[in-house]
Design a protein around this motif. Structure first.
Motif, PDB file in Angstrom:
ATOM      1  N   LEU A 557      52.867 -11.532   5.899  1.00 39.91           N
ATOM      2  CA  LEU A 557      51.414 -11.682   5.848  1.00 39.91           C
ATOM      3  C   LEU A 557      50.949 -11.822   4.405  1.00 39.91           C
ATOM      4  O   LEU A 557      50.075 -12.643   4.100  1.00 39.91           O
ATOM      5  N   ILE A 558      51.532 -11.049   3.509  1.00 42.64           N
ATOM      6  CA  ILE A 558      51.189 -11.148   2.086  1.00 42.64           C
ATOM      7  C   ILE A 558      51.493 -12.550   1.569  1.00 42.64           C
ATOM      8  O   ILE A 558      50.718 -13.148   0.806  1.00 42.64           O
ATOM      9  N   GLU A 559      52.607 -13.111   2.001  1.00 38.58           N
ATOM     10  CA  GLU A 559      52.999 -14.439   1.540  1.00 38.58           C
ATOM     11  C   GLU A 559      52.099 -15.543   2.085  1.00 38.58           C
ATOM     12  O   GLU A 559      52.115 -16.665   1.583  1.00 38.58           O
ATOM     13  N   ALA A 560      51.291 -15.231   3.086  1.00 41.79           N
ATOM     14  CA  ALA A 560      50.381 -16.231   3.649  1.00 41.79           C
ATOM     15  C   ALA A 560      49.217 -16.534   2.722  1.00 41.79           C
ATOM     16  O   ALA A 560      48.548 -17.559   2.871  1.00 41.79           O
ATOM     17  N   VAL A 561      48.971 -15.638   1.765  1.00 41.68           N
ATOM     18  CA  VAL A 561      47.887 -15.834   0.798  1.00 41.68           C
ATOM     19  C   VAL A 561      48.485 -15.877  -0.606  1.00 41.68           C
ATOM     20  O   VAL A 561      49.018 -14.869  -1.069  1.00 41.68           O
ATOM     21  N   PRO A 562      48.430 -17.014  -1.290  1.00 39.64           N
ATOM     22  CA  PRO A 562      48.970 -17.094  -2.648  1.00 39.64           C
ATOM     23  C   PRO A 562      48.296 -16.097  -3.582  1.00 39.64           C
ATOM     24  O   PRO A 562      47.133 -15.725  -3.386  1.00 39.64           O
ATOM     25  N   ALA A 563      49.016 -15.692  -4.608  1.00 42.62           N
ATOM     26  CA  ALA A 563      48.500 -14.679  -5.533  1.00 42.62           C
ATOM     27  C   ALA A 563      47.231 -15.140  -6.226  1.00 42.62           C
ATOM     28  O   ALA A 563      46.299 -14.351  -6.422  1.00 42.62           O
ATOM     29  N   ASP A 564      47.174 -16.435  -6.606  1.00 42.01           N
ATOM     30  CA  ASP A 564      45.986 -16.889  -7.321  1.00 42.01           C
ATOM     31  C   ASP A 564      44.740 -16.827  -6.443  1.00 42.01           C
ATOM     32  O   ASP A 564      43.632 -16.536  -6.920  1.00 42.01           O
ATOM     33  N   VAL A 565      44.902 -17.065  -5.137  1.00 42.47           N
ATOM     34  CA  VAL A 565      43.771 -16.966  -4.218  1.00 42.47           C
ATOM     35  C   VAL A 565      43.356 -15.505  -4.036  1.00 42.47           C
ATOM     36  O   VAL A 565      42.166 -15.163  -4.117  1.00 42.47           O
ATOM     37  N   ALA A 566      44.328 -14.630  -3.803  1.00 43.57           N
ATOM     38  CA  ALA A 566      44.028 -13.219  -3.579  1.00 43.57           C
ATOM     39  C   ALA A 566      43.340 -12.598  -4.796  1.00 43.57           C
ATOM     40  O   ALA A 566      42.336 -11.892  -4.669  1.00 43.57           O
ATOM     41  N   LEU A 567      43.876 -12.871  -6.004  1.00 46.19           N
ATOM     42  CA  LEU A 567      43.323 -12.273  -7.206  1.00 46.19           C
ATOM     43  C   LEU A 567      41.969 -12.881  -7.571  1.00 46.19           C
ATOM     44  O   LEU A 567      41.068 -12.176  -8.030  1.00 46.19           O
ATOM     45  N   HIS A 568      41.843 -14.168  -7.376  1.00 42.18           N
ATOM     46  CA  HIS A 568      40.584 -14.836  -7.738  1.00 42.18           C
ATOM     47  C   HIS A 568      39.420 -14.345  -6.883  1.00 42.18           C
ATOM     48  O   HIS A 568      38.335 -14.066  -7.400  1.00 42.18           O
ATOM     49  N   TYR A 569      39.647 -14.227  -5.584  1.00 41.91           N
ATOM     50  CA  TYR A 569      38.564 -13.832  -4.680  1.00 41.91           C
ATOM     51  C   TYR A 569      38.583 -12.345  -4.359  1.00 41.91           C
ATOM     52  O   TYR A 569      37.690 -11.869  -3.637  1.00 41.91           O
ATOM     53  N   ALA A 570      39.570 -11.612  -4.881  1.00 42.55           N
ATOM     54  CA  ALA A 570      39.694 -10.168  -4.636  1.00 42.55           C
ATOM     55  C   ALA A 570      39.717  -9.875  -3.140  1.00 42.55           C
ATOM     56  O   ALA A 570      38.915  -9.099  -2.614  1.00 42.55           O
ATOM     57  N   VAL A 571      40.665 -10.522  -2.437  1.00 42.77           N
ATOM     58  CA  VAL A 571      40.811 -10.336  -0.998  1.00 42.77           C
ATOM     59  C   VAL A 571      42.271 -10.045  -0.678  1.00 42.77           C
ATOM     60  O   VAL A 571      43.181 -10.462  -1.403  1.00 42.77           O
ATOM     61  N   MET A 572      42.476  -9.337   0.424  1.00 42.10           N
ATOM     62  CA  MET A 572      43.816  -9.029   0.919  1.00 42.10           C
ATOM     63  C   MET A 572      43.926  -9.488   2.365  1.00 42.10           C
ATOM     64  O   MET A 572      42.981  -9.316   3.146  1.00 42.10           O
ATOM     65  N   PRO A 573      45.062 -10.085   2.762  1.00 40.06           N
ATOM     66  CA  PRO A 573      45.241 -10.449   4.175  1.00 40.06           C
ATOM     67  C   PRO A 573      45.508  -9.205   5.022  1.00 40.06           C
ATOM     68  O   PRO A 573      46.287  -8.334   4.631  1.00 40.06           O
ATOM     69  N   LEU A 574      44.846  -9.126   6.175  1.00 39.37           N
ATOM     70  CA  LEU A 574      45.020  -7.976   7.060  1.00 39.37           C
ATOM     71  C   LEU A 574      45.829  -8.303   8.295  1.00 39.37           C
ATOM     72  O   LEU A 574      46.764  -7.597   8.662  1.00 39.37           O
ATOM     73  N   ARG A 575      45.447  -9.403   8.966  1.00 38.77           N
ATOM     74  CA  ARG A 575      46.107  -9.763  10.221  1.00 38.77           C
ATOM     75  C   ARG A 575      45.660 -11.167  10.600  1.00 38.77           C
ATOM     76  O   ARG A 575      44.740 -11.733  10.009  1.00 38.77           O
ATOM     77  N   VAL A 576      46.308 -11.696  11.616  1.00 39.26           N
ATOM     78  CA  VAL A 576      45.905 -12.974  12.200  1.00 39.26           C
ATOM     79  C   VAL A 576      45.334 -12.675  13.574  1.00 39.26           C
ATOM     80  O   VAL A 576      45.981 -12.052  14.414  1.00 39.26           O
ATOM     81  N   ASP A 577      44.107 -13.114  13.785  1.00 35.07           N
ATOM     82  CA  ASP A 577      43.401 -12.803  15.026  1.00 35.07           C
ATOM     83  C   ASP A 577      43.010 -14.116  15.701  1.00 35.07           C
ATOM     84  O   ASP A 577      42.049 -14.768  15.297  1.00 35.07           O
ATOM     85  N   GLY A 578      43.796 -14.508  16.737  1.00 31.30           N
ATOM     86  CA  GLY A 578      43.488 -15.731  17.466  1.00 31.30           C
ATOM     87  C   GLY A 578      43.520 -16.979  16.602  1.00 31.30           C
ATOM     88  O   GLY A 578      42.694 -17.879  16.771  1.00 31.30           O
ATOM     89  N   GLY A 579      44.431 -17.029  15.658  1.00 29.02           N
ATOM     90  CA  GLY A 579      44.533 -18.188  14.780  1.00 29.02           C
ATOM     91  C   GLY A 579      43.696 -18.077  13.523  1.00 29.02           C
ATOM     92  O   GLY A 579      43.840 -18.878  12.597  1.00 29.02           O
ATOM     93  N   THR A 580      42.810 -17.088  13.462  1.00 25.24           N
ATOM     94  CA  THR A 580      41.970 -16.879  12.279  1.00 25.24           C
ATOM     95  C   THR A 580      42.573 -15.784  11.413  1.00 25.24           C
ATOM     96  O   THR A 580      42.913 -14.709  11.907  1.00 25.24           O
ATOM     97  N   LEU A 581      42.713 -16.061  10.125  1.00 24.09           N
ATOM     98  CA  LEU A 581      43.242 -15.065   9.199  1.00 24.09           C
ATOM     99  C   LEU A 581      42.115 -14.128   8.799  1.00 24.09           C
ATOM    100  O   LEU A 581      41.074 -14.561   8.303  1.00 24.09           O
ATOM    101  N   VAL A 582      42.325 -12.834   9.028  1.00 24.11           N
ATOM    102  CA  VAL A 582      41.323 -11.823   8.685  1.00 24.11           C
ATOM    103  C   VAL A 582      41.657 -11.267   7.312  1.00 24.11           C
ATOM    104  O   VAL A 582      42.772 -10.798   7.071  1.00 24.11           O
TER     105      VAL A 582
END
Length: 743
Positions: A557-582
């Motif tokens: 799940l961590i690998e689903a969000v590149p580091a530059d995206v996570a750090l830039h927007y200050a977000v963490m991936p939690l789960r996939v819910d019906g095709g939508t990444l939460v």
């Protein structure tokens, strides 16, 4: 009979009038034919020669340059309910993030101001500007106020806008518009894209005649003008000016960029920039990765390339009186004010196109008169058919072979005009609209005649074209649904839900910890918990609130969000819910950023609000450039060795997490950065590969001394696990420097 003599004299006079009209129509028709020949010759040359040597520029090239800061200027007078739709559409449509919308409002237009205030709450990149004078002033005056506010924002926010874009509140923008401007603005000073009006019901000739005129104007006439004269008239929407151009306009106007006496300031600016030797371009850039019209909505005769150009869409007036008002303003600004302001230029080619701009003052009357003469002659012909015994008059065209030749030429030229109109309208809208453009020619002649007549009456009334007031026309905006709601104050919500009393809140505001925003300060002082702060934030935004344990997130799940995206927007991936990444965030993620994340990840996303510090700790653990040792490990060791009670571990961990502070929060709280500007800076930071502090110093946003002070303050504000254990009497004091503790 006397009336026969009178009618014969009338027909003779009519013959003289028809001769003059025919000659003027021949001159105008040959003028238009010249443009046709140039256009089709250039198109053939490009097809046979140019594009065999050079490939077309495809849309993926637009992604190569870094996103430069762009400012969109929107004048708004009585635009209640429209600005929110525009911001929403821009956020969900534009494949671009580094832009800001500045909306010019008036002090005597409270409804529009209130509407813009609500939009600004939801969209941090939308800014309200209140003009100095009550409205309605001219559009140019409103834009001058907006431009002044933009330059003030630049100084306050440490942003330098590279492009300044004109739009109206009702404009619908294409997905790649800003990427196209970003691609060209370093080389061109005025960039204009086509305008294509939205279709209405087939019998609404008033609105649809705009469709015909713009399709041919922006499909053929303006490209030829750019090729021959190197000058492009701005359409007032979908126009981007370079920073160099804007500064030149301000210099020319002694601090005022737009001519406040001009009703068509956009047209005026194109000529002023040409005089300064600026580079102007009209861009028809097709994006061929998708169909603008879905297959089931595509039209017969529609060109895939032409119907997918980057353009501006909007509804034009659908009532005759409104259309006449709008067009009379254009005529006054372009023909009469334009002549008084600019006269004739030195270049023969540019003068030719100025003449084409101004010939409408005559052509509109000539075309209408020709239509009346034609109807008159048809009535005489029908009368003679219905009344065989009626006196027979000699035709006004009798015995004039040269005149017959002129008429034949005019008929041929008119046939060519109809053919050209069908081709260019069909290219974007389909053959049905192309064929309907022929009967709309007559209605367009009527609209233009009435507009010209109104323009002349206004000039006579005011005595000077420059004294005619701005007569704004209203437009429709495509319905998107939804409403704009201003967020309730977070302070009010904390008091309302009983987290703090009004007295405690007032005291917290008076004694806010230096370097922290109010919510973080209250957590540090123990007035509220991280959960008590997160829940009203989530309620305020309208999303869910969840507690996040980043250590338990799976690696895939961590690998689903590149580091530059996570750090830039200050977000963490939690789960996939019906095709939508939460995703999890500690703060509001505006619609522009959320749409950008979805584009980067190529999947739908939504977010929840996590408790203070949970995302910060997770980012440092999974994504930071220099990962710190797992702080939870120290707690486990202390509990295992019996230095602290195992039941105290969760509480100490919550204290540690909730008191973590990111450098950006401290810089904003200290006033070194504007919160909105900080997001724009992060776009450049994402490409730099540098730590945030070093990047800000390199960009000159803060000094090295300021960075060192902020890092020291950050280290002092956020406790380490060792410090918490020492407070519990379970660990020796840490021997680390402030910089090491802030890493």
């Amino acid at each position: 009979m006397w009336w026969l003599d009178a009618f014969s004299t009338y027909l003779y006079g009519l013959g003289v009038v028809v001769t003059v009209i025919a000659l003027l129509m021949l001159l105008s028709g040959l003028d238009d034919l010249f443009i046709d020949i140039v256009y089709w010759s250039r198109r053939l040359w490009k097809s046979l020669v140019v594009y065999r040597k050079h490939e077309h520029t495809y849309y993926h090239e637009l992604y190569r340059p870094a996103e430069k800061p762009l400012a969109i200027m929107v004048p708004a007078w009585h635009e209640t309910g429209v600005i929110g739709h525009m911001a929403e559409l821009a956020a969900t449509t534009l494949d671009y993030e580094n832009y800001h919308i500045f909306v010019g409002t008036y002090p005597n237009d409270a409804d529009t101001q209130h509407d813009v205030d609500e939009v600004c709450v939801r969209f941090p990149n939308v800014h309200k500007v209140v003009c100095a004078r009550p409205g309605p002033t001219s559009k140019a005056d409103c834009l001058n106020n907006v431009l002044d506010a933009i330059l003030q924002f630049e100084r306050r926010a440490h942003i330098t806008f590279e492009g300044f874009i004109l739009h109206d509140a009702e404009d619908v923008v294409c997905e790649l518009e800003l990427r196209l401007f970003n691609f060209l603005v370093g080389r061109k000073d005025l960039i204009q894209i086509p305008v294509y009006p939205f279709e209405r019901q087939w019998n609404n000739f008033t609105s649809l005649h705009y469709l015909d005129e713009f399709a041919e104007l922006h499909g053929k006439d303006v490209p030829v003008r750019e090729a021959l004269a190197g000058q492009v008239p701005s359409a007032g929407v979908g126009t981007c000016f370079s920073r160099r151009a804007v500064l030149a306009l301000i210099e020319d106007g002694n601090g005022i960029a737009f001519d406040v006496q001009s009703l068509t300031e956009d047209y005026d600016i194109g000529l002023r920039l040409k005089t300064r030797g600026m580079a102007e371009i009209f861009v028809r850039f097709p994006v061929l990765r998708y169909r603008r019209h879905p297959i089931h909505e595509s039209h017969v005769g529609q060109s895939w390339r032409e119907s997918n150009v980057i353009c501006v869409r909007e509804y034009f007036p659908d009532r005759l009186t409104t259309a006449v008002r709008q067009k009379s303003r254009w005529i006054i600004g372009i023909v009469y004010q334009g002549y008084r302001t600019h006269g004739w230029k030195h270049g023969l080619v540019l003068n030719y196109f100025l003449w084409r701009d101004r010939k409408g003052a005559i052509n509109n009357f000539v075309s209408f008169a020709a239509m009346l003469v034609l109807l008159h002659l048809i009535m005489i012909w029908l009368l003679q058919l219905a009344w065989p015994a009626a006196p027979r008059f000699v035709s006004i065209f009798e015995g004039q072979p040269w005149f017959d030749s002129i008429l034949a030429a005019n008929v041929a030229l008119m046939g060519n005009r109809m053919l050209q109109r069908i081709i260019f309208v069909s290219g974007y809208y389909g053959l049905k609209q192309g064929l309907l453009s022929i009967p709309r020619l007559l209605w367009g002649n009527l609209v233009n005649f009435l507009a010209n007549w109104r323009a002349i009456r206004q000039i006579i009334q005011y005595g000077d074209p420059h004294r005619v007031a701005w007569d704004k026309t209203t437009h429709d905006f495509p319905s998107l649904g939804g409403e704009n709601h201003a967020k309730r104050s977070l302070d009010e919500m904390l008091v309302a839900n009983g987290s703090v009393s009004a007295t405690q809140l007032h005291e917290a505001e008076q004694h806010r910890i230096d370097g922290l925003q109010l919510g973080s300060s209250m957590i540090h002082r123990g007035l509220i918990t991280a959960e008590q702060l997160a829940r009203p934030i989530a309620e305020q935004i309208g999303v869910a609130c969840e507690s996040v344990d980043s250590a338990k997130l799976p690696h895939e799940l961590i690998e689903a969000v590149p580091a530059d995206v996570a750090l830039h927007y200050a977000v963490m991936p939690l789960r996939v819910d019906g095709g939508t990444l939460v995703l999890a965030s500690e703060a509001y993620v505006d619609p522009v950023s959320l749409a950008a994340i979805a584009r980067r990840l190529e999947r739908p996303v939504r977010y929840v609000i996590a408790h203070k510090g949970q995302v910060t700790v997770g980012l440092r653990h999974w994504y930071a450039h220099v990962r710190e040792h797992d702080p939870r490990h120290l707690l486990d060791i202390a509990a295992h060795c019996g230095r602290i009670d195992g039941e105290r571990v969760p509480a100490l961990w919550r204290d540690y997490v909730s008191q973590q502070v990111m450098l950006g929060e401290i810089l904003v709280a200290q006033g070194h950065l504007d919160e909105v500007a900080f997001k724009a800076l992060l776009l450049s930071h994402a490409r730099s590969g540098q730590p945030l502090g070093e990047f800000l110093v390199a960009q000159g946003v803060i000094s090295r001394e300021t960075l060192d002070r902020m890092l020291t303050l950050q280290a002092a504000l956020q406790p380490s696990i060792a410090a918490l254990l020492e407070r519990e009497g379970a660990w020796p004091a840490p021997r680390t420097t402030p910089a090491e503790r802030a890493a």
